[in-house]
Write an enzyme that holds these catalytic residues in place. Structure first.
Site, PDB file in Angstrom:
ATOM      1  N   PHE A 181       5.380  -5.124   1.879  1.00  0.00           N
ATOM      2  CA  PHE A 181       4.862  -4.850   0.530  1.00  0.00           C
ATOM      3  C   PHE A 181       5.833  -5.210  -0.585  1.00  0.00           C
ATOM      4  O   PHE A 181       5.401  -5.408  -1.728  1.00  0.00           O
ATOM      5  CB  PHE A 181       4.519  -3.353   0.413  1.00  0.00           C
ATOM      6  CG  PHE A 181       3.354  -2.964   1.263  1.00  0.00           C
ATOM      7  CD1 PHE A 181       3.540  -2.452   2.539  1.00  0.00           C
ATOM      8  CD2 PHE A 181       2.056  -3.147   0.808  1.00  0.00           C
ATOM      9  CE1 PHE A 181       2.461  -2.113   3.340  1.00  0.00           C
ATOM     10  CE2 PHE A 181       0.959  -2.808   1.604  1.00  0.00           C
ATOM     11  CZ  PHE A 181       1.168  -2.294   2.876  1.00  0.00           C
ATOM     12  N   HIS A 238      -0.682   6.737   5.622  1.00  0.00           N
ATOM     13  CA  HIS A 238      -1.380   6.006   4.548  1.00  0.00           C
ATOM     14  C   HIS A 238      -2.705   5.450   5.027  1.00  0.00           C
ATOM     15  O   HIS A 238      -3.229   4.492   4.445  1.00  0.00           O
ATOM     16  CB  HIS A 238      -0.466   4.893   4.014  1.00  0.00           C
ATOM     17  CG  HIS A 238       0.778   5.446   3.369  1.00  0.00           C
ATOM     18  ND1 HIS A 238       1.915   4.704   3.183  1.00  0.00           N
ATOM     19  CD2 HIS A 238       1.076   6.691   2.916  1.00  0.00           C
ATOM     20  CE1 HIS A 238       2.852   5.454   2.614  1.00  0.00           C
ATOM     21  NE2 HIS A 238       2.362   6.664   2.447  1.00  0.00           N
ATOM     22  N   CYS A 292     -25.101   9.903   2.711  1.00  0.00           N
ATOM     23  CA  CYS A 292     -25.129  10.832   1.560  1.00  0.00           C
ATOM     24  C   CYS A 292     -25.141  10.137   0.210  1.00  0.00           C
ATOM     25  O   CYS A 292     -25.160  10.778  -0.840  1.00  0.00           O
ATOM     26  CB  CYS A 292     -23.926  11.777   1.637  1.00  0.00           C
ATOM     27  SG  CYS A 292     -22.369  10.998   1.150  1.00  0.00           S
TER      28      CYS A 292
HETATM   29  N1  APR Z   1      13.305  -6.753  10.221  1.00  0.00           N
HETATM   30  C1  APR Z   1      13.911  -5.729   9.562  1.00  0.00           C
HETATM   31  N2  APR Z   1      13.499  -5.288   8.349  1.00  0.00           N
HETATM   32  C2  APR Z   1      12.447  -5.932   7.790  1.00  0.00           C
HETATM   33  C3  APR Z   1      11.777  -7.004   8.419  1.00  0.00           C
HETATM   34  C4  APR Z   1      12.255  -7.405   9.692  1.00  0.00           C
HETATM   35  N3  APR Z   1      11.657  -8.374  10.404  1.00  0.00           N
HETATM   36  N4  APR Z   1      10.775  -7.423   7.595  1.00  0.00           N
HETATM   37  C5  APR Z   1      10.832  -6.643   6.493  1.00  0.00           C
HETATM   38  N5  APR Z   1      11.828  -5.755   6.614  1.00  0.00           N
HETATM   39  C6  APR Z   1      12.202  -4.692   5.685  1.00  0.00           C
HETATM   40  C7  APR Z   1      12.189  -5.107   4.232  1.00  0.00           C
HETATM   41  O1  APR Z   1      13.460  -5.585   3.847  1.00  0.00           O
HETATM   42  C8  APR Z   1      11.860  -3.780   3.543  1.00  0.00           C
HETATM   43  O2  APR Z   1      13.031  -3.053   3.231  1.00  0.00           O
HETATM   44  O3  APR Z   1      11.185  -3.725   5.814  1.00  0.00           O
HETATM   45  C9  APR Z   1      11.052  -3.020   4.594  1.00  0.00           C
HETATM   46  C10 APR Z   1       9.579  -2.949   4.239  1.00  0.00           C
HETATM   47  O4  APR Z   1       9.488  -2.195   3.061  1.00  0.00           O
HETATM   48  P1  APR Z   1       8.115  -2.164   2.241  1.00  0.00           P
HETATM   49  O5  APR Z   1       7.604  -3.558   2.086  1.00  0.00           O
HETATM   50  O6  APR Z   1       8.390  -1.335   1.042  1.00  0.00           O
HETATM   51  O7  APR Z   1       7.116  -1.439   3.229  1.00  0.00           O
HETATM   52  P2  APR Z   1       7.023   0.116   3.516  1.00  0.00           P
HETATM   53  O8  APR Z   1       8.368   0.757   3.514  1.00  0.00           O
HETATM   54  O9  APR Z   1       6.212   0.257   4.746  1.00  0.00           O
HETATM   55  O10 APR Z   1       6.178   0.612   2.242  1.00  0.00           O
HETATM   56  C11 APR Z   1       5.770   1.953   2.220  1.00  0.00           C
HETATM   57  O11 APR Z   1       4.479   1.479   0.222  1.00  0.00           O
HETATM   58  O12 APR Z   1       3.048   0.065  -0.920  1.00  0.00           O
HETATM   59  C12 APR Z   1       3.120   1.243  -0.173  1.00  0.00           C
HETATM   60  O13 APR Z   1       1.384   2.175   1.111  1.00  0.00           O
HETATM   61  C13 APR Z   1       2.302   1.116   1.085  1.00  0.00           C
HETATM   62  O14 APR Z   1       2.762   2.037   3.268  1.00  0.00           O
HETATM   63  C14 APR Z   1       3.310   1.287   2.198  1.00  0.00           C
HETATM   64  C15 APR Z   1       4.439   2.035   1.524  1.00  0.00           C
END
Ligand code: APR
Length: 264
Positions: free
Chosen positions: A41, A127, A163
């Protein structure tokens, strides 16, 4: 807290952490699905950054917002529908199968933990899940295909056939109430764990990001594996700054008990 240098060292540290725990909760974010091709994201360039998310109250208040939300969802589904669980999902599933992982608390909505074979009752979705929809009034389940057929024929999503309520993807939008049962189960799992492993999350969205801290405050040890820094790094016993699945051991590590049972 110390950061790991080499890949092999990282794998050894994760294996040692796992072997030293009896009851592990794995907390996952979008970073575990990028290897499978599903974008996260917040990494710059992510398609999720193209549009401002549609807040829940706008979705409920405006048919135009609902049409736009479903249009975006169908477009994303078409791009990512063919993708399946990746190596990290399989590693986690092996941990659940070993009996060491009591629960997978996930922020992900892609249904890939289910598709990796983890039983539904071990998955806690904070979520929601984007593979089906729910009526916002009677909470009845609706299938995406049925909604899409109506949308493509009429140009707008159907109301609930039971509904007449508004139907929405079963994901939690910004401004939408968090699922109370999932939060309760997650809190229970975290406070009973002796180890929490965070995989692939920026840990910036609350209350989800509060859960690993709740576990630490209840006495659990914390290991974070993430490409970037997170706000919880200082609370972790160890932070592996690297890529998933490369930093993971090839197999879920056998505990001393397993090794003795398997014998020569
Ligand atoms: N290996 C290690 N880390 C990774 C990889 C990978 N292959 N790919 C991405 N990342 C890291 C990114 O650097 C980032 O810090 O994973 C993290 C993903 O963070 P987000 O994109 O913020 O996703 P998430 O933490 O799941 O977001 C939480 O935010 O937008 C809302 O509801 C949505 O559930 C989501 C929530």
């Amino acid at each position: 807290m110390h950061e790991q240098g080499s890949l092999a060292r990282a794998r050894d540290v994760i294996a040692a952490f796992i072997r030293s725990c009896d009851r592990i909760v794995i907390f996952t974010g979008a970073g575990i699905s990028t290897e499978a091709g599903v974008p996260d994201f917040r990494t710059p360039g992510s398609p999720w950054l193209v549009h401002k998310p549609i807040p829940f109250q706008d979705y409920i208040a405006s048919e135009e917002a609902r049409i736009e939300a479903w249009r975006r969802k169908f477009a994303m589904d078409d791009i990512y529908r063919h993708l399946g669980p990746g190596t990290t999902h399989q590693f986690i599933a092996a941990g659940v199968a070993s009996g060491q992982v009591s629960a997978v608390v996930t922020q992900n909505i892609d249904n890939l933990h289910q598709r990796s074979g983890i039983p539904e009752d071990r998955i806690i979705e904070l979520h929601g899940n984007g593979s089906y929809a729910r009526c916002m009034s009677c909470e009845g389940r609706h299938e995406i295909e049925t909604i899409r057929a109506h949308f493509e024929h009429h140009g707008y999503p159907p109301a609930c056939d039971a509904c007449g309520g508004i139907v929405k993807s079963a994901t939690i939008s910004f401004g939408q109430k968090m699922p109370t049962d999932a939060l309760r189960r997650a809190r229970d799992a975290m406070t009973c764990a002796d180890g929490v492993i965070v995989l692939g999350s920026s840990l910036v969205v609350r209350p989800a990001a509060d859960l690993p801290i709740m576990a630490v405050e209840a006495g659990a040890r914390l290991l974070i594996v993430n490409r970037e820094k997170t706000p919880l790094d200082s609370a972790a016993e160890c932070v592996i700054r690297g890529d998933l699945p490369a930093t993971l051991p090839e197999f879920w590590p056998l505990t001393d008990m397993d090794a003795s049972v398997t014998g020569p």
